[in-house]
Design an enzyme around this catalytic site. Structure first.
Site, PDB file in Angstrom:
ATOM      1  N   GLY A  73       0.833  -1.193   0.000  1.00 50.15           N
ATOM      2  CA  GLY A  73       0.000   0.000   0.000  1.00 50.15           C
ATOM      3  C   GLY A  73       0.867   1.243   0.000  1.00 50.15           C
ATOM      4  N   GLY A  74       0.266   2.352   0.346  1.00 49.43           N
ATOM      5  CA  GLY A  74       1.028   3.580   0.349  1.00 49.43           C
ATOM      6  C   GLY A  74       0.185   4.778   0.692  1.00 49.43           C
ATOM      7  N   SER A 106      -4.005  -2.093  -1.729  1.00 49.89           N
ATOM      8  CA  SER A 106      -4.314  -0.702  -1.464  1.00 49.89           C
ATOM      9  C   SER A 106      -3.911   0.207  -2.616  1.00 49.89           C
ATOM     10  CB  SER A 106      -3.600  -0.293  -0.167  1.00 49.89           C
ATOM     11  OG  SER A 106      -3.911   1.012   0.193  1.00 49.89           O
ATOM     12  N   ALA A 128      -8.040  -4.927  -1.654  1.00 50.63           N
ATOM     13  CA  ALA A 128      -8.001  -4.349  -0.306  1.00 50.63           C
ATOM     14  C   ALA A 128      -7.624  -2.875  -0.379  1.00 50.63           C
ATOM     15  CB  ALA A 128      -7.030  -5.117   0.581  1.00 50.63           C
ATOM     16  N   PRO A 131      -9.815   3.209   1.652  1.00 51.49           N
ATOM     17  CA  PRO A 131      -8.936   4.350   1.907  1.00 51.49           C
ATOM     18  C   PRO A 131      -8.262   4.371   3.261  1.00 51.49           C
ATOM     19  CG  PRO A 131     -11.249   5.029   1.798  1.00 51.49           C
ATOM     20  CD  PRO A 131     -11.162   3.646   1.255  1.00 51.49           C
ATOM     21  N   LYS A 147     -17.039  10.075   3.381  1.00 51.86           N
ATOM     22  CA  LYS A 147     -16.757  10.918   2.217  1.00 51.86           C
ATOM     23  C   LYS A 147     -15.493  10.446   1.498  1.00 51.86           C
ATOM     24  CE  LYS A 147     -18.936  15.242   3.760  1.00 51.86           C
ATOM     25  NZ  LYS A 147     -18.698  16.659   4.152  1.00 51.86           N
TER      26      LYS A 147
END
Length: 442
Positions: A73-74, A106, A128, A131, A147
């Protein structure tokens, strides 16, 4: 007749020699395929690396650029930069989730789907992409989280639609944090190919026609030379310290170096090395969006540990410093599920080592404070000397090879041993020592 023969010979020479040579020169060189490799979190230096790779590939007329990707992810902001660069690239971009068993989790999901061509190696997975796995959201309210989730879902749908991929399955990766195997991703129309290795991928996409966001059509020619484009030395260094555990250890080593310098002023090297390590660690944690409250607690721990060298608190400040350090360390990435976390074993091992190190320094300071003064006139008190003249009440004594004016409340004969009880200017006050080496009247 002679001239006619010359003309015929010239024509034959032109046909069989000159024309074949000119046709060889007209063959255009094959365009290279640029290959970038990302194995780790999507952090700011990765965006710089991809940008420099795209610029280099465009400058050298590459047919396409392949990004070999494996990431947990990042950062959301960095992911947006990377995706924007890929979508607007004039050169076709191929994202290949590899090697076998790799994960485009991600942020990696967004990057993979944004490519002109998406491929996966056997045993790899993708998805996956909720956010919360891209950025620390512990400070966000439920409405703000909702949001952010809807925005990410709309973004990934837009990417998938424009690249001709299934927007519903792409949205599932965000809304439900769903993951897909390589086969499932292919069947769900999230990726275009499965490939066992890079050469297999290049063979499968050779001659494939792709469409860029600006509407231009490009036919991939991937049978040319492969040009690997590694990170620069500076980028490799920044990427290496972008690992949260390494950044944390750098910060911890910096704290220890500064504490050592404060306990032993003038050592210089621990202070310089510690300052550099601390700044590097804090910079990296900042780029990784570590919680500010956690970083402040860690810095408070440093201040408390350093204060122990100047304030007599009998270890209270040191205990408070270690406690603040541990709590801050655990808070740095609390609530963060994007793969950028600090191993708790590293935290507690570092805290234990730091506590032992500070305890050792404190013990050395306390021992030094209790040690008898051995320099200056104060160092004479308690020393044994010999009367070199009768002392009644004044005389001369020999102490540590030096002659001193002496004064005593009792008569001391020449040659007797004396002990110095105090020093007043250049005169020492002495007492007679009994037989056996103890002071008189002990």
């Amino acid at each position: 007749m002679f001239n006619l023969r010359k003309i015929l010979l010239f024509i034959i020479l032109l046909i069989f020699v000159i024309l074949p040579l000119s046709s060889l020169k007209a063959v255009p060189p094959q365009s290279p395929v640029y290959v970038l490799s990302i194995d780790g979190p999507i952090v700011p230096v990765v965006a710089d690396y991809i940008e420099s790779g795209l610029e280099e590939a465009e400058k050298n007329g590459a047919s396409c650029i392949v990004i070999e990707l494996s990431t947990p992810g990042g950062l959301y902001s960095t992911t947006q930069k990377v995706v924007t660069k890929i979508l607007n690239s004039p050169i076709p971009v191929v994202v290949y989730v590899s090697p076998a068993g790799a994960w485009a989790g991600s942020a990696g999901t967004f990057i993979t789907l944004s490519a002109n061509v998406a491929a996966m190696a056997p045993g790899s997975r993708i998805g996956a992409a909720h956010p919360v796995s891209m950025e620390d959201d512990s400070a966000l309210s439920d409405v703000q989280r909702q949001k952010l989730t809807h925005d990410a879902a709309a973004w990934i749908r837009s990417i998938a639609e424009n690249r001709g991929r299934d927007p519903k399955n792409a949205e599932m990766a965000v809304i439900e944090s769903k993951s897909f195997t390589d086969t499932e991703a292919l069947n769900a129309h999230l990726v275009d190919f499965k490939a066992t290795n890079l050469n297999d991928l290049l063979k499968k996409i050779n001659g494939l026609t792709v469409k860029n966001f600006d509407g231009t059509i490009t036919t991939l020619q991937t049978d040319g030379p492969i040009k690997y484009f590694p990170m620069s030395s500076a980028q490799k260094f920044l990427f290496a310290i972008s690992d949260p555990n390494i950044a944390y250890l750098l910060m911890s080593a910096g704290i220890l170096g500064i504490v050592l310098e404060l306990y032993h002023p003038g050592a210089i090297f621990p202070g310089v090395a510690g300052g550099i390590s601390l700044l590097l660690g804090l910079y990296t944690l900042g780029t990784l969006n570590a919680q500010l409250s956690g970083m402040l607690l860690v810095i408070l721990g440093l201040v408390l540990l350093a204060s122990e060298a100047f304030v007599v608190s009998h270890g209270i400040l040191a205990v408070g410093g270690i406690t603040s350090f541990v709590l801050g360390s655990l808070m740095l990435f609390s609530g963060n599920q994007m793969g950028l976390t600090i191993n708790k074993g590293v935290v507690f091992a570092t805290a234990f080592f730091m506590a032992a190190f500070v305890s050792f320094l404190l013990a050395a300071v306390i021992k030094a404070q209790k040690r008898k003064v051995v320099t200056g006139v104060e160092g004479l008190i308690g020393e044994i000397g010999i009367a070199v003249s009768d002392i009644n009440p004044n005389g001369i004594v020999l102490v540590e090879g030096e002659r001193w004016q002496a004064e005593s409340k009792e008569y001391i004969a020449k040659g007797e041993k004396v002990v110095i009880t105090s020093v007043e200017g250049l005169t020492v006050k002495v007492e007679k020592i009994k037989e056996g080496g103890s002071k008189k009247n002990d």
